[in-house]
Structure formats: C-alpha cells, structure tokens
Design a protein around this motif. Structure first.
Motif, PDB file in Angstrom:
ATOM      1  N   GLU A  54     -22.572 -36.998 -25.000  1.00 11.21           N
ATOM      2  CA  GLU A  54     -22.319 -37.106 -26.456  1.00 11.21           C
ATOM      3  C   GLU A  54     -22.669 -35.912 -27.276  1.00 11.21           C
ATOM      4  O   GLU A  54     -21.683 -35.204 -27.937  1.00 11.21           O
ATOM      5  CB  GLU A  54     -23.222 -38.119 -27.287  1.00 11.21           C
ATOM      6  CG  GLU A  54     -22.915 -39.333 -26.661  1.00 11.21           C
ATOM      7  CD  GLU A  54     -23.655 -39.608 -25.564  1.00 11.21           C
ATOM      8  OE1 GLU A  54     -24.329 -39.011 -24.761  1.00 11.21           O
ATOM      9  OE2 GLU A  54     -23.348 -40.805 -24.826  1.00 11.21           O
ATOM     10  N   ALA A  55     -23.772 -35.151 -26.836  1.00  9.43           N
ATOM     11  CA  ALA A  55     -23.843 -33.799 -27.503  1.00  9.43           C
ATOM     12  C   ALA A  55     -22.917 -32.690 -26.886  1.00  9.43           C
ATOM     13  O   ALA A  55     -22.460 -31.842 -27.814  1.00  9.43           O
ATOM     14  CB  ALA A  55     -25.282 -33.159 -27.252  1.00  9.43           C
ATOM     15  N   ALA A  56     -22.475 -32.729 -25.678  1.00  5.77           N
ATOM     16  CA  ALA A  56     -21.604 -31.956 -25.155  1.00  5.77           C
ATOM     17  C   ALA A  56     -20.203 -32.045 -25.925  1.00  5.77           C
ATOM     18  O   ALA A  56     -19.603 -31.104 -26.024  1.00  5.77           O
ATOM     19  CB  ALA A  56     -21.499 -31.925 -23.380  1.00  5.77           C
ATOM     20  N   ALA A  57     -19.781 -33.378 -25.923  1.00  6.88           N
ATOM     21  CA  ALA A  57     -18.703 -33.640 -26.766  1.00  6.88           C
ATOM     22  C   ALA A  57     -18.495 -33.167 -28.210  1.00  6.88           C
ATOM     23  O   ALA A  57     -17.722 -32.649 -28.800  1.00  6.88           O
ATOM     24  CB  ALA A  57     -18.118 -35.096 -26.724  1.00  6.88           C
ATOM     25  N   LEU A  82     -17.857 -22.391 -22.717  1.00  2.00           N
ATOM     26  CA  LEU A  82     -17.109 -22.250 -23.895  1.00  2.00           C
ATOM     27  C   LEU A  82     -17.011 -20.886 -24.389  1.00  2.00           C
ATOM     28  O   LEU A  82     -16.253 -20.722 -25.310  1.00  2.00           O
ATOM     29  CB  LEU A  82     -18.042 -23.082 -25.191  1.00  2.00           C
ATOM     30  CG  LEU A  82     -18.057 -24.397 -24.785  1.00  2.00           C
ATOM     31  CD1 LEU A  82     -18.842 -25.195 -25.898  1.00  2.00           C
ATOM     32  CD2 LEU A  82     -16.870 -25.091 -24.909  1.00  2.00           C
ATOM     33  N   GLY A  83     -17.478 -19.787 -23.579  1.00  2.11           N
ATOM     34  CA  GLY A  83     -17.183 -18.437 -23.761  1.00  2.11           C
ATOM     35  C   GLY A  83     -18.157 -17.949 -25.007  1.00  2.11           C
ATOM     36  O   GLY A  83     -17.976 -17.138 -25.721  1.00  2.11           O
ATOM     37  N   LEU A  84     -19.367 -18.433 -25.218  1.00  3.43           N
ATOM     38  CA  LEU A  84     -20.193 -18.208 -26.060  1.00  3.43           C
ATOM     39  C   LEU A  84     -21.473 -17.724 -25.365  1.00  3.43           C
ATOM     40  O   LEU A  84     -21.821 -17.878 -24.406  1.00  3.43           O
ATOM     41  CB  LEU A  84     -20.671 -19.410 -26.896  1.00  3.43           C
ATOM     42  CG  LEU A  84     -19.731 -20.400 -27.761  1.00  3.43           C
ATOM     43  CD1 LEU A  84     -20.036 -21.585 -28.279  1.00  3.43           C
ATOM     44  CD2 LEU A  84     -18.892 -19.307 -28.787  1.00  3.43           C
ATOM     45  N   ARG A  85     -22.159 -16.981 -26.575  1.00  5.15           N
ATOM     46  CA  ARG A  85     -23.461 -16.508 -25.974  1.00  5.15           C
ATOM     47  C   ARG A  85     -24.344 -17.543 -26.221  1.00  5.15           C
ATOM     48  O   ARG A  85     -24.327 -18.471 -27.200  1.00  5.15           O
ATOM     49  CB  ARG A  85     -23.703 -15.072 -26.791  1.00  5.15           C
ATOM     50  CG  ARG A  85     -23.023 -13.910 -26.418  1.00  5.15           C
ATOM     51  CD  ARG A  85     -23.553 -12.786 -27.273  1.00  5.15           C
ATOM     52  NE  ARG A  85     -22.651 -12.798 -28.675  1.00  5.15           N
ATOM     53  CZ  ARG A  85     -22.745 -11.916 -29.247  1.00  5.15           C
ATOM     54  NH1 ARG A  85     -23.160 -10.673 -29.443  1.00  5.15           N
ATOM     55  NH2 ARG A  85     -22.152 -12.352 -30.773  1.00  5.15           N
ATOM     56  N   TYR A  86     -25.658 -17.698 -25.478  1.00  2.03           N
ATOM     57  CA  TYR A  86     -26.736 -18.576 -25.470  1.00  2.03           C
ATOM     58  C   TYR A  86     -27.201 -18.782 -26.907  1.00  2.03           C
ATOM     59  O   TYR A  86     -27.246 -20.074 -27.492  1.00  2.03           O
ATOM     60  CB  TYR A  86     -27.712 -18.367 -24.662  1.00  2.03           C
ATOM     61  CG  TYR A  86     -28.946 -19.403 -24.618  1.00  2.03           C
ATOM     62  CD1 TYR A  86     -28.623 -20.622 -23.774  1.00  2.03           C
ATOM     63  CD2 TYR A  86     -30.073 -19.121 -25.332  1.00  2.03           C
ATOM     64  CE1 TYR A  86     -29.721 -21.574 -24.078  1.00  2.03           C
ATOM     65  CE2 TYR A  86     -30.930 -20.067 -25.501  1.00  2.03           C
ATOM     66  CZ  TYR A  86     -30.693 -21.361 -24.773  1.00  2.03           C
ATOM     67  OH  TYR A  86     -31.802 -22.278 -24.865  1.00  2.03           O
ATOM     68  N   LEU A 128     -25.636 -28.589 -35.986  1.00  2.00           N
ATOM     69  CA  LEU A 128     -25.247 -30.120 -35.865  1.00  2.00           C
ATOM     70  C   LEU A 128     -26.411 -31.012 -35.875  1.00  2.00           C
ATOM     71  O   LEU A 128     -26.209 -32.219 -35.892  1.00  2.00           O
ATOM     72  CB  LEU A 128     -24.146 -30.046 -34.649  1.00  2.00           C
ATOM     73  CG  LEU A 128     -23.085 -29.201 -34.545  1.00  2.00           C
ATOM     74  CD1 LEU A 128     -22.331 -29.387 -33.290  1.00  2.00           C
ATOM     75  CD2 LEU A 128     -22.472 -29.512 -35.806  1.00  2.00           C
ATOM     76  N   GLY A 129     -27.528 -30.506 -35.708  1.00  5.34           N
ATOM     77  CA  GLY A 129     -28.926 -31.578 -35.671  1.00  5.34           C
ATOM     78  C   GLY A 129     -28.834 -32.436 -34.589  1.00  5.34           C
ATOM     79  O   GLY A 129     -29.470 -33.421 -34.597  1.00  5.34           O
ATOM     80  N   LEU A 130     -28.460 -31.620 -33.269  1.00  7.36           N
ATOM     81  CA  LEU A 130     -28.473 -32.403 -32.086  1.00  7.36           C
ATOM     82  C   LEU A 130     -29.928 -32.385 -31.392  1.00  7.36           C
ATOM     83  O   LEU A 130     -30.473 -31.179 -31.556  1.00  7.36           O
ATOM     84  CB  LEU A 130     -27.524 -31.847 -31.108  1.00  7.36           C
ATOM     85  CG  LEU A 130     -26.019 -31.918 -31.499  1.00  7.36           C
ATOM     86  CD1 LEU A 130     -24.995 -31.272 -30.594  1.00  7.36           C
ATOM     87  CD2 LEU A 130     -25.464 -33.504 -31.707  1.00  7.36           C
ATOM     88  N   ARG A 156     -18.214 -29.178 -27.989  1.00  4.67           N
ATOM     89  CA  ARG A 156     -16.836 -28.591 -27.764  1.00  4.67           C
ATOM     90  C   ARG A 156     -16.164 -29.031 -29.021  1.00  4.67           C
ATOM     91  O   ARG A 156     -15.045 -28.206 -29.190  1.00  4.67           O
ATOM     92  CB  ARG A 156     -16.390 -29.619 -26.616  1.00  4.67           C
ATOM     93  CG  ARG A 156     -16.970 -29.338 -25.208  1.00  4.67           C
ATOM     94  CD  ARG A 156     -16.184 -29.827 -24.026  1.00  4.67           C
ATOM     95  NE  ARG A 156     -16.712 -29.480 -22.810  1.00  4.67           N
ATOM     96  CZ  ARG A 156     -17.992 -29.878 -22.215  1.00  4.67           C
ATOM     97  NH1 ARG A 156     -18.140 -31.125 -22.447  1.00  4.67           N
ATOM     98  NH2 ARG A 156     -18.256 -29.514 -20.839  1.00  4.67           N
ATOM     99  N   ALA A 157     -16.224 -30.186 -29.658  1.00  6.40           N
ATOM    100  CA  ALA A 157     -15.433 -30.299 -30.842  1.00  6.40           C
ATOM    101  C   ALA A 157     -15.760 -29.334 -31.992  1.00  6.40           C
ATOM    102  O   ALA A 157     -14.913 -28.777 -32.444  1.00  6.40           O
ATOM    103  CB  ALA A 157     -15.686 -31.761 -31.497  1.00  6.40           C
ATOM    104  N   GLU A 158     -17.044 -29.004 -32.031  1.00  5.88           N
ATOM    105  CA  GLU A 158     -17.373 -28.032 -32.895  1.00  5.88           C
ATOM    106  C   GLU A 158     -16.742 -26.402 -32.894  1.00  5.88           C
ATOM    107  O   GLU A 158     -16.267 -25.691 -33.419  1.00  5.88           O
ATOM    108  CB  GLU A 158     -18.712 -27.783 -33.165  1.00  5.88           C
ATOM    109  CG  GLU A 158     -19.349 -26.872 -34.152  1.00  5.88           C
ATOM    110  CD  GLU A 158     -19.236 -27.017 -35.763  1.00  5.88           C
ATOM    111  OE1 GLU A 158     -19.167 -25.977 -36.605  1.00  5.88           O
ATOM    112  OE2 GLU A 158     -18.548 -28.135 -35.889  1.00  5.88           O
TER     113      GLU A 158
END
Length: 520
Positions: free
Chosen positions: A331-334, A299-303, A313-315, A337-339
């Motif tokens: 489910e968490a990956a989806a 996603l191009g994010l830092r950890y 998101l409370g995952l 990605r949506a966020e």
C-alpha cells in the motif's frame, strides 16, 4: 515427587515439602551419619507450602510425566518417582549437570558474567521473580511472601491477625502473572532441541528410551536433526545462504525471525540451528520485500527525496529486522509511486517561479507580480520543496507578449535627423518643422529627437530640384533654392496674399540697432 503435583486441568498445585538435588547428611535409626539424595523436611517451617503452577509450566510437567514416569504398556504413572528424573541413576541427581546446563544457557543468551559483569545464579533468578511480583499490582503482600516461602509477616499483625487458609485462590493471581510473563518473553518453556538424553545403563528409563523420544518429539520438545536434503544449518550457513553478515544471521535466529532449535555442537556448546527449508522460505520472502532504498532507485530518486516523500505523506514504515532499513508495504509503495507520477506530471506542465524568472529575464519579484495580476497562471500543486509553480503555457504566452513590442520597434522605418536635413538643404529647423506641419514632410513617430522619413524627404527634394534651374556647382543655389514667393506657393499651395503682411523670417526687416555701436 510426582505425587506432590496435582493436575487441575489448566493449572495445577505443587506441594513443597522436601529437599533434593544434592546429598544431605542425616542420621539413620542407629544414629550414624549417612548421605541421602532426598530429605523430607525444609529449611524453615514457612517453606512448607502449596503453590499454584502456571499454565505453561504445567504443560511442560505433563509432558515430562508422560515421557519419564508413565509406563507405555499400562499407562500407569509412577507417583513415587522423582519429578525431575535422574539420568545416570534412578531417583538420584546432582547439581553439577544443572549448573553446567544453566551456564550454557546463560552464555547463549549473552547473560554470562563476562557479559553482565556479575554472576547470574539460581538464587538471583529467584530474586528476579520476587521483584516482578513485588511490582505487580493486585497481589497482596502476604500472598507474595507465602509464594516465596517466607513468613506472612513478622509484625504483630502478621503473627496474630493473619491466618493461613487452606484455600489457595489468592495464589492463582501469582500463577497468572508468571504465566503472562512467560508468554510475553519466551512464549513457551519447551525449547526445541536436538539433544537426546544419554541414560545410564542402570537406569530403568533406558528400556523405554524410544517412548521417551517419541513423546518429547510429539510435543515439539525434541526435534530431528534433519536429513541430507533438509539439514540443520548454523549461523555461518545461514549467512552464506542469505548473503548477509554473520552477525545479522545470528540476530535473525535470536529474535525468532528464523525459527531455530538449540542443540549442542561438536564441542558440546549449545548453538542455534535452522532448517535449510526454513532458510530458503525466508529467502523467497526477502525477494518479495520492497525496501525504501530499492524503491527510490526504481523511481529514479535519491534516498532522502524518497524519505521526505514518506514523511510528507504520513506513511508509517517499519525497519526491517537485521538491516534496519525501512520496509515498504504494497500500500505504501503504491502511494509513493502515485505521488511520484503526480510530481512528474507537475514538472511536465509547470515550472518553478524562479525558473520562470530566468526564462523571462526579469526579477523574481516581477514574476510574482505577474502571477498576482494574472499575467502568469499559478499551478495549484507543488512538490516537496513547497515552491510556487506556474504553467509553462502561461510563461510562453507572457514571453511572446513581451517580445512583440521589441520586434515592432526594431522594424520601425529609419529616420533622418532634422538637423542633418537642415545642414544639407540650407533650411533652418524651424522652416523644416513648418513643412512638417504643412504635410510636405513626414516626421517619424515615437522618436525623442525629431526625425523625418526618407520617403517624404525624397519626394520633397525631387519636387524642389525639378523647379530649380541653378546648377549644383553654384553654392548660392544650395543655400537659397527658391524665391520666397515660390516657396510659399509650394508650401501652402498658393502665393501669399497681397497685403497680408506675412513674411519669411529671412525677409523680415532688420531692427534698428540702438546703442553706441548703432548707425547714425
């Protein structure tokens, strides 16, 4: 003895009424002291008892009786045989091999004296079982004592009022507790192994060794060491196949992530071995898994940004065994990605309030006031920072609105200060202001100091020069352009009326000077 065990289906009964496992010195009929491998008495009278065998232990004993004490031809059970068979000699065994096997098992589970700082013995294991029963609710104290081979009680109540009943129903609770602890800790007592029994030449079981191996293999107790296409791999081979550290491979094999069997290595030390096919299947599962650092890189994010997104998101993510990195479910990956797409869309259409302040070149408080008054449109969404966002369109609109007045002031017509006009025209500023009020000259609006437009000055000077016959070289012509009557006609469109009493300031009569410096 085999006859001491009674199979009741799920569980069984075991009569404890003799001692074995070592040599006992007893006297024969002639009074001589001889060594025997079994003694049909116990140390104390309370040791003679009947126990309820847990279900999983009973399953192991059934396999042992079928393999070691059942005739494969007639299916008859030798009830007079020793329940735990002798290896080198029939119905005779010693404690040396047992202690060696116990030591190897403790070392493989990191329970040796070097690991714990004290010696783990069979008696200590017995104490551990007694401690588990002591802390288990619902089991009477007399039942605990009877199960462990102790007296039901040494007080007056125990000696007089406690009667042993032949019904063993209370001991079933103890068997259920032990069976539950076996299920939760090691699942099964039959640990798969590749080690076959090396029977003695005088042992009759050697003649049916194939039956023994087939029975143990059918129960999953004895496993084939493998073939060249699917060999059993030790921890080093597992680490090499998976590309992980040796300690991680050992942990995966110890916690059951990789199903393995325990077998002695070339030095006779018990080791865990896993099938190559099992390792490759696990490697394929590893290729399909998604870890949080990998998803953050995609996603191009830092950890830490991805981790805070998970928290926001409370995952709930579980750490992956061996690596302790968070494994992301589909489910968490989806959801992540949506966020991420939502935040990217937010940054495309809006900017933070501080960035809007820098774009408009105003203070942050001014920008917040513009949002409050409706000059800027606040975005209802935000990112992980929680900052206020305003739309880019409203920032551009506000910038244009604030830049337009500055452009108008920059395009305002130039003006000539009235003091300069008075200096080169010879008229006073009061006379020039009269011309402005008369409409002859035009004042530049919006200026703090009075300025006249160049166009009106040019028209006025052209008209003034057209009516002036004096030469420019005459200084008097510069200081006094026209007679007062002509100036009045020009300024007011007509000559001043006769007898009106109106005069130019320069035509006013001089007032008499009083005082000692005055005339006369």
């Amino acid at each position: 003895m085999v006859s001491d065990l009674v199979d009741l289906g799920d569980t069984g009964l075991l009569a404890v009424q003799g001692q074995g496992g070592r040599s006992f010195n007893v006297r024969d009929e002639a009074g001589r002291v001889i060594a025997v491998p079994y003694k049909p008495t116990l140390k104390t009278a309370a040791g003679s008892r009947v126990l309820v065998v847990p279900e999983r232990l009973m399953a192991l004993l059934r396999v042992a009786i079928e393999a070691f004490h059942t005739d494969p031809g007639t299916a008859e059970i030798d009830s007079s045989a020793r329940l735990v068979p002798g290896i080198h000699e029939p119905n005779r065994a010693g404690q040396a091999a047992y202690h060696d096997a116990l030591g190897d098992a403790l070392a493989s589970e990191s329970l040796a004296s070097a690991d714990l700082g004290f010696r783990v013995s069979s008696h200590l294991l017995r104490k551990s079982a007694a401690s588990d029963l002591a802390w288990e609710a619902g089991i009477e104290d007399a039942v605990r004592r009877r199960f462990m081979g102790h007296r039901a009680g040494d007080d007056v109540f125990g000696r007089i009022y406690t009667l042993d009943h032949p019904d063993v129903a209370p001991l079933a609770k103890v068997a259920a507790v032990l069976d539950d602890k076996i299920a939760t800790s090691i699942t099964s007592l039959m640990v798969p192994t590749t080690r076959r029994v090396d029977w003695g030449h005088d042992n009759p079981i050697l003649a049916r060794a194939d039956h023994v191996d087939a029975t143990l293999a059918a129960a999953g107790w004895l496993v084939d060491p493998g073939d060249p296409d699917d060999p059993c791999c030790d921890a080093r081979r597992v680490a090499a196949e998976l590309g992980i550290h040796l300690t991680t491979a050992r942990q995966l094999m110890a916690d059951g992530t990789l199903p393995c069997t325990v077998a002695p290595d070339e030095r006779g030390v018990p080791r865990r071995f896993a099938r190559l096919s099992v390792i490759w299947a696990y490697r394929d599962r590893l290729a399909e898994r998604v870890l949080l650092p990998d998803l953050a890189l995609q996603l191009g994010l830092r950890y830490h940004e991805a981790y805070h997104m998970v928290r926001r998101l409370g995952l709930h993510l579980e750490p992956y065994p061996g690596t302790r990195e968070y494994e992301v479910t589909p489910e968490a990956a989806a959801a992540l990605r949506a966020e991420h797409e939502r935040i990217c869309a937010l940054h495309r259409r809006s900017i933070k309030l501080a960035a809007a302040s820098r774009s408009l070149k105003v203070a942050l408080s001014t920008t917040a006031l513009l949002v409050k008054r409706g000059g800027l449109d606040a975005d209802p969404e935000t990112d992980s920072s929680g900052a206020t966002f305003v739309t880019r369109a409203s920032v551009e609109r506000c910038w244009l609105a604030r830049a337009t007045p500055r452009q108008r002031r920059a395009q305002a017509p130039p003006g000539v200060p009235i003091a300069e006009v008075a200096r080169f025209s010879g008229h006073s500023t009061r006379e020039l202001m009269d011309l402005v009020r008369a409409g002859v000259l035009e004042q530049v609006p919006g200026r703090r100091a009075c300025q006249l437009t160049p166009a009106s000055l040019q028209a006025w000077m052209a008209e003034r020069d057209a009516g002036d016959t004096t030469t420019v070289a005459n200084p008097a012509a510069i200081t006094r352009l026209r007679p007062p009557s002509q100036r009045a006609a020009i300024y007011f469109g007509a000559a001043r009326p006769a007898g009106s009493g109106w005069r130019w300031p320069s035509e006013q009569p001089a007032e008499p000077v009083s005082g000692r410096h005055g005339a006369g």
